[in-house]
Scaffold this motif. Structure first.
Motif, PDB file in Angstrom:
ATOM      1  N   ARG A  89      11.133 -47.274  28.217  1.00  0.00           N
ATOM      2  CA  ARG A  89      12.714 -46.945  27.815  1.00  0.00           C
ATOM      3  C   ARG A  89      13.472 -45.710  27.788  1.00  0.00           C
ATOM      4  N   ILE A  90      12.458 -45.004  28.404  1.00  0.00           N
ATOM      5  CA  ILE A  90      12.254 -43.501  28.581  1.00  0.00           C
ATOM      6  C   ILE A  90      13.363 -43.077  29.634  1.00  0.00           C
ATOM      7  N   GLY A  91      14.497 -42.689  30.322  1.00  0.00           N
ATOM      8  CA  GLY A  91      14.876 -42.140  31.960  1.00  0.00           C
ATOM      9  C   GLY A  91      14.786 -41.271  31.677  1.00  0.00           C
ATOM     10  N   THR A  92      14.808 -39.864  32.676  1.00  0.00           N
ATOM     11  CA  THR A  92      15.594 -38.848  32.814  1.00  0.00           C
ATOM     12  C   THR A  92      16.200 -38.450  33.887  1.00  0.00           C
ATOM     13  N   THR A  93      17.282 -37.102  33.675  1.00  0.00           N
ATOM     14  CA  THR A  93      17.816 -37.218  34.842  1.00  0.00           C
ATOM     15  C   THR A  93      18.454 -35.122  34.994  1.00  0.00           C
ATOM     16  N   ASP A  94      18.231 -35.222  35.776  1.00  0.00           N
ATOM     17  CA  ASP A  94      18.867 -33.153  35.981  1.00  0.00           C
ATOM     18  C   ASP A  94      20.035 -33.207  35.622  1.00  0.00           C
ATOM     19  N   LYS A  95      21.495 -34.026  36.140  1.00  0.00           N
ATOM     20  CA  LYS A  95      22.900 -33.641  35.790  1.00  0.00           C
ATOM     21  C   LYS A  95      23.362 -34.627  34.333  1.00  0.00           C
ATOM     22  N   LEU A  96      23.357 -33.764  33.847  1.00  0.00           N
ATOM     23  CA  LEU A  96      23.752 -33.748  32.421  1.00  0.00           C
ATOM     24  C   LEU A  96      24.841 -35.159  32.584  1.00  0.00           C
ATOM     25  N   ILE A  97      26.136 -35.142  33.504  1.00  0.00           N
ATOM     26  CA  ILE A  97      26.710 -36.400  33.194  1.00  0.00           C
ATOM     27  C   ILE A  97      26.713 -36.858  33.923  1.00  0.00           C
ATOM     28  N   ASP A  98      25.410 -37.992  33.705  1.00  0.00           N
ATOM     29  CA  ASP A  98      24.654 -39.223  33.485  1.00  0.00           C
ATOM     30  C   ASP A  98      24.292 -39.591  31.956  1.00  0.00           C
ATOM     31  N   LEU A  99      24.894 -38.976  31.347  1.00  0.00           N
ATOM     32  CA  LEU A  99      24.465 -39.146  30.165  1.00  0.00           C
ATOM     33  C   LEU A  99      26.014 -39.769  29.323  1.00  0.00           C
ATOM     34  N   GLY A 100      26.827 -39.834  30.300  1.00  0.00           N
ATOM     35  CA  GLY A 100      28.239 -40.033  29.896  1.00  0.00           C
ATOM     36  C   GLY A 100      28.105 -41.303  29.059  1.00  0.00           C
ATOM     37  N   LYS A 101      27.544 -42.268  29.655  1.00  0.00           N
ATOM     38  CA  LYS A 101      27.520 -43.395  29.301  1.00  0.00           C
ATOM     39  C   LYS A 101      26.727 -44.028  28.098  1.00  0.00           C
ATOM     40  N   THR A 102      26.225 -43.026  27.218  1.00  0.00           N
ATOM     41  CA  THR A 102      25.451 -43.206  26.160  1.00  0.00           C
ATOM     42  C   THR A 102      26.399 -43.223  25.254  1.00  0.00           C
ATOM     43  N   ASP A 103      26.067 -43.851  23.975  1.00  0.00           N
ATOM     44  CA  ASP A 103      26.955 -44.356  23.076  1.00  0.00           C
ATOM     45  C   ASP A 103      26.723 -43.356  21.803  1.00  0.00           C
ATOM     46  N   LEU A 104      25.434 -42.334  21.768  1.00  0.00           N
ATOM     47  CA  LEU A 104      25.244 -41.260  21.109  1.00  0.00           C
ATOM     48  C   LEU A 104      24.861 -40.200  21.650  1.00  0.00           C
ATOM     49  N   ILE A 105      24.803 -39.367  21.902  1.00  0.00           N
ATOM     50  CA  ILE A 105      24.941 -38.014  22.147  1.00  0.00           C
ATOM     51  C   ILE A 105      23.957 -37.023  21.150  1.00  0.00           C
ATOM     52  N   ILE A 106      22.350 -36.865  21.701  1.00  0.00           N
ATOM     53  CA  ILE A 106      22.170 -35.642  20.535  1.00  0.00           C
ATOM     54  C   ILE A 106      21.908 -34.386  21.010  1.00  0.00           C
ATOM     55  N   GLU A 107      22.518 -32.856  20.884  1.00  0.00           N
ATOM     56  CA  GLU A 107      22.108 -32.050  21.728  1.00  0.00           C
ATOM     57  C   GLU A 107      21.159 -31.122  21.354  1.00  0.00           C
ATOM     58  N   ALA A 108      19.922 -31.200  22.055  1.00  0.00           N
ATOM     59  CA  ALA A 108      19.139 -31.054  21.214  1.00  0.00           C
ATOM     60  C   ALA A 108      18.509 -29.136  22.091  1.00  0.00           C
ATOM     61  N   ALA A 109      19.315 -28.490  22.389  1.00  0.00           N
ATOM     62  CA  ALA A 109      19.217 -27.381  23.355  1.00  0.00           C
ATOM     63  C   ALA A 109      19.185 -25.927  22.255  1.00  0.00           C
ATOM     64  N   THR A 110      18.447 -24.773  23.633  1.00  0.00           N
ATOM     65  CA  THR A 110      18.014 -24.048  23.170  1.00  0.00           C
ATOM     66  C   THR A 110      19.285 -23.599  21.540  1.00  0.00           C
ATOM     67  N   GLU A 111      18.545 -22.594  21.036  1.00  0.00           N
ATOM     68  CA  GLU A 111      19.816 -22.485  19.574  1.00  0.00           C
ATOM     69  C   GLU A 111      20.931 -21.264  19.778  1.00  0.00           C
ATOM     70  N   ARG A 112      21.048 -21.315  21.210  1.00  0.00           N
ATOM     71  CA  ARG A 112      22.221 -20.357  20.908  1.00  0.00           C
ATOM     72  C   ARG A 112      24.026 -20.644  21.413  1.00  0.00           C
ATOM     73  N   GLU A 113      24.638 -20.546  20.757  1.00  0.00           N
ATOM     74  CA  GLU A 113      25.904 -21.400  20.113  1.00  0.00           C
ATOM     75  C   GLU A 113      26.683 -20.959  21.711  1.00  0.00           C
ATOM     76  N   THR A 114      26.644 -20.096  22.897  1.00  0.00           N
ATOM     77  CA  THR A 114      27.096 -20.665  24.374  1.00  0.00           C
ATOM     78  C   THR A 114      26.258 -21.614  24.745  1.00  0.00           C
ATOM     79  N   ILE A 115      25.605 -21.518  24.334  1.00  0.00           N
ATOM     80  CA  ILE A 115      24.749 -22.899  25.950  1.00  0.00           C
ATOM     81  C   ILE A 115      25.463 -23.888  24.863  1.00  0.00           C
TER      82      ILE A 115
END
Ligand SMILES: CC(=O)CC(=O)SCCNC(=O)CCNC(=O)[C@H](O)C(C)(C)COP(=O)(O)OP(=O)(O)OC[C@H]1O[C@@H](n2cnc3c(N)ncnc32)[C@H](O)[C@@H]1OP(=O)(O)O
Ligand SMILES: NC(=O)C1=CN([C@@H]2O[C@H](COP(=O)(O)OP(=O)(O)OC[C@H]3O[C@@H](n4cnc5c(N)ncnc54)[C@H](OP(=O)(O)O)[C@@H]3O)[C@@H](O)[C@H]2O)C=CC1
Length: 291
Positions: free
Chosen positions: A70-96
């Motif tokens: 069930r786990i897929g990976t992609t280099d392209k952020l925009i591929d996440l566009g078709k999902t129902d829920l996004i969880i952002e877990a990138a580095t703890e920096r507001e600008t990022i």
């Protein structure tokens, strides 16, 4: 709203744990990161952690195989566009985080819920840069995600009840427990935990005790599973410093002043376990205190 597909941004220690628990609970997961190496390492680590769970009969071999499928990976952020829920877990920096949401929003379905796993940053401010502040909230897992029972849910000022209820239902489906926090700097867990860790670093800085005596004192004297310096290394010293800065800036009280020793370790690139050096040196067989 029915959540089936989940997009995870950031494949570091939190991102991989989040992908692990969602896949095991039957959600389809698509994970992205700026680093292909981080994505490959995350998938390998999930495989190892699931295998350990099979080994101690916590899950079956087929549950593990289904989760990995069930786990897929992609280099392209925009591929996440078709999902129902996004969880952002990138580095703890507001600008990022702000840049990620800005890039993602034009590609999302209108009803996709946006969330951040931030440890401290204002949910209201992150939400205000998107097209859907009412469908935006904090979804804060604890580390290590497969083990820790809690998810802190944080409403921004505009978060609507339907979004909150949907996220509460998702936490239940993961078999975890949620608590609700208002959107103030570092929410509940880190508002309480991080000043304790910062105080432990001051205790070291002022020479009251060594790394070992501070950690042993809290483990044996207060029954903490890890000493505060060991825990700081486990969380990541960059993340600890970022949280203290949010508390200090957001609440304007000197009691939240980050310890200069914490700043020095981060400046040295000694970020704890993830860089193999922090309050302990992890490059040998057993961790050795660095002071
Ligand atoms: C910064 C933030 O924004 C918020 C936060 O997350 S704050 C940090 C919150 N986390 C904590 O406070 C963690 C404190 N530490 C602990 O609870 C424990 O030390 C610990 C659970 C991490 C490890 O426990 P332990 O008893 O020393 O180790 P161990 O026996 O090896 O592991 C216990 C279980 O956790 C699992 N585990 C340990 N580390 C793991 C990891 N990184 N990933 C997945 N599973 C892990 C083990 O497989 C084991 O599972 P079983 O009991 O089912 O066999
Ligand atoms: N550590 C902890 O105990 C906890 C952390 N959190 C929160 O979770 C979030 C992640 O923390 P954690 O996993 O520890 O951090 P890590 O440093 O382990 O992982 C962060 C990952 O995000 C990647 N990244 C950076 N910028 C982007 C971007 N623009 N797009 C996609 N990925 C990006 C990083 O790549 P690279 O390394 O190449 O920069 C890295 O792989 C933070 O907000 C943190 O506060 C929440 C609960 C507990």
């Amino acid at each position: 709203m029915n959540i089936e597909r989940v997009g995870i941004v950031g494949a570091g220690q939190m991102g991989n744990g989040i992908a692990h628990v969602f896949a095991l609970a039957g959600f389809d997961v698509l994970m992205t990161d700026v680093s292909r190496d981080a994505l490959d390492a995350a998938v390998a680590l999930i495989d190892r952690n699931l295998t350990r769970q099979v080994g101690r009969e916590a899950i079956s071999e087929s549950a593990k195989d289904d989760a990995m499928r069930r786990i897929g990976t992609t280099d392209k952020l925009i591929d996440l566009g078709k999902t129902d829920l996004i969880i952002e877990a990138a580095t703890e920096r507001e600008t990022i985080k702000t840049a990620i949401f800005e890039d993602l929003v034009p590609h999302l379905k209108p009803d996709t819920i946006l969330t951040s796993n931030t440890s401290s940053i204002s949910i209201t401010r992150l939400a205000s840069g998107t097209d859907r502040p009412e469908k935006f909230m904090g979804f804060h897992f604890m580390n290590p995600v497969p083990v820790m029972q809690l998810v802190e849910l944080i409403r921004g000022i505009a978060t609507d009840e339907a979004t909150f209820k949907t996220c509460q239902g998702v936490v239940e489906k993961l078999g975890k427990t949620s608590t609700a926090s208002e959107d103030f700097p570092a929410f509940i867990v880190n508002r309480i935990l991080m000043p304790m860790i910062n105080e432990a670093i001051y205790t070291l800085y002022e020479g009251v005790g060594s790394v070992q005596s501070i950690d042993t004192s809290l483990k044996l004297g207060a029954n903490h599973p890890m000493g505060p310096l060991e825990l700081a290394d486990f969380i990541g010293l960059d993340t600890c410093l970022a949280i203290m800065n949010v508390l200090h800036d957001g609440l304007a009280d000197t009691k939240y002043r980050p310890c200069p020793l914490l700043t020095k370790y981060v400046e040295a690139g000694w970020l704890g376990r993830k860089s193999k050096r922090g309050f302990y040196d992890y490059r040998g067989d057993v961790p050795v205190p660095t002071r």
